[in-house]
Design a protein around this motif. Structure first.
Motif: not given
Length: 446
Positions: A32-33, A132-135, A434-436
């Motif tokens: 995806a990235l 980040d949003d895509v991940s 939360l981990e993100f």
């Protein structure tokens, strides 16, 4: 012939492997990235920032330009070679090469270059935020597929139990222990479960389709993810306080980094606007020459050759130009004031972004804790419902309970199983969020 057969076999083997490929979460995120359209658009913004930096560097370099003209003159005209009026028809040409360089302009060029570098950083933060949003979107879609797959597995397992009950009930009906209505009731339950299985299969396909589209894949029908029964991820993140996670998030989450970069850009814009208060000093050098068709040698009366005229009528100019701003309708002052307002706006924006992030982290922390409690409660309920169902089944198998009570117990147990699946994957995703925020990768589900 043998070579052709080998090639065909290799093709079918490769095709079969492509069809059997199952994607891991890491593979999905990485793909995806590299292929997501929104990310590619953000990469174009970083390219524009790189170009803007090259423009800023170019402001330090001298300019070099060449000019030329050719014309035919009739009647009274100024001869460009002699600067004398001539009432005749002649042709003329002139050319020049000029160069200029900025020596001082209130350090505007230097500050513009600094701004271009800051803009590169800001655009990179924007790209990272999009990644980040895509991940997160891919991780959520991936977990949804796992949840739908496990839900389908539960429904099929429930239907297998129901089919076994149909056989047992048939024996009890044939033996006269149970009325035929009980058998019809269980058969109706099996039909309902089969319909639920079809709906679950459709939900699983739709979730796979959504992830495949996010990954920009075209083979929707054959797309699938790894068939691994993931357990719960580590809940160590819940041992940290929400305040600690929020402070870490301010360093890791790109929303805050973007707001800080925009504040830096606004402050640099103020410096650039203030540079207009200062005088500017530039240097220039120019070489020019000219030619006219009517030029003759005053001693011999012969036409002067073209090349000779270029040497005779050439000239060079060299100098400095100083510009001192005295009054310009308050435009510089107004631009400075606008820049100051922009700084204050960005300060408020940064403060609001940090407040929003804190609120989001605290909410995410609370959601994660509640989802943990919901999952643990669902496990206890499932165990209790399982025992109740087994007891109801034992009573039903020996004719001590009717089909209504038995189906009620089974429905409650099936709902409890579904709740375990739903709360499990909701809990996993809440933990990953939360981990993100704490800067941990979201691609690890082990």
């Amino acid at each position: 012939m043998k070579k052709s057969i080998i090639v065909l076999l290799l093709f079918f083997v490769a095709f079969g492997q492509a069809q059997d490929k199952k994607w891991t979460l890491l593979e999905c995120v990485n793909h995806a990235l590299e292929n997501n359209i929104s990310i590619k658009q953000s990469e174009l913004d970083t390219n524009l920032a790189d170009i803007a930096k090259k423009d800023a560097i170019g402001n330090f370099l001298p300019t070099l330009n060449a000019n030329g003209s050719f014309g035919s003159n009739t009647g009274a005209n100024v001869n460009p070679a002699t600067n004398q009026f001539e009432n005749s028809t002649f042709e003329s040409a002139n050319g020049s090469i000029s160069s200029g360089i900025n020596i001082f302009n209130g350090l505007a060029n230097w500050k513009t270059l600094q701004r271009a570098k800051l803009n590169q950083i800001a655009s990179q933060y924007g790209l990272d935020k999009m990644k980040d949003d895509v991940s997160l979107m891919v991780a959520n879609s991936f977990l949804q597929i796992l949840a739908n797959r496990e839900q389908l597995r539960v429904l099929k397992s429930q239907n297998e139990v129901t089919k076994e009950n149909i056989k047992n009930t048939q024996d009890l009906v044939d033996a006269g222990v149970l009325p035929r209505g009980d058998l019809l009731e269980i058969q109706a339950t099996s039909a309902t479960q089969e319909q639920q299985i079809i709906n679950a299969e459709n939900a699983l396909f739709i979730s796979k389709l959504g992830l495949a589209q996010t990954l920009q894949l075209k083979d929707y029908l054959n797309f699938d993810i790894v068939d691994i029964d993931y357990g719960l991820v580590s809940a160590d993140i819940l041992e940290k306080s929400p305040a600690e996670i929020a402070e870490k998030a301010k360093e890791e989450v790109n929303n805050v980094l973007i707001a800080k970069a925009n504040l830096d850009l606004a402050e640099k814009d103020l410096e650039i606007s203030k540079s207009s208060y200062y005088p500017t000093l530039s240097g220039f050098v120019q070489y020019n020459t000219r030619w006219a068709s009517s030029q003759t040698n005053p001693f011999t009366g012969e036409d002067i050759p073209f090349i000779d005229q270029l040497y005779i009528f050439d000239g060079t100019s060299l100098g400095l130009q100083l510009r001192i701003p005295v009054f310009n309708g308050f435009s510089v002052r107004n631009n400075v004031q606008r820049s100051k307002v922009a700084i204050e706006r960005q300060k408020f924006q940064l403060e609001q972004t940090e407040l929003d992030l804190e609120s989001t982290v605290y909410q995410a922390y609370n959601d994660a804790k509640n989802s943990k409690k919901s999952y643990e409660a669902a496990l206890k309920t499932e165990e209790a419902r399982r025992l109740a169902f087994e007891y109801a089944k034992e009573r039903y198998d020996v004719g001590l309970s009717n089909s209504f009570d038995f189906n009620q117990s089974r429905t409650a147990y099936e709902n409890a199983q579904s709740d375990v699946v739903r709360t499990k994957y909701d809990y996993i995703f809440r933990l990953k969020i939360l981990e993100f925020y704490f800067g941990l990768p979201i691609t690890d589900l082990n």
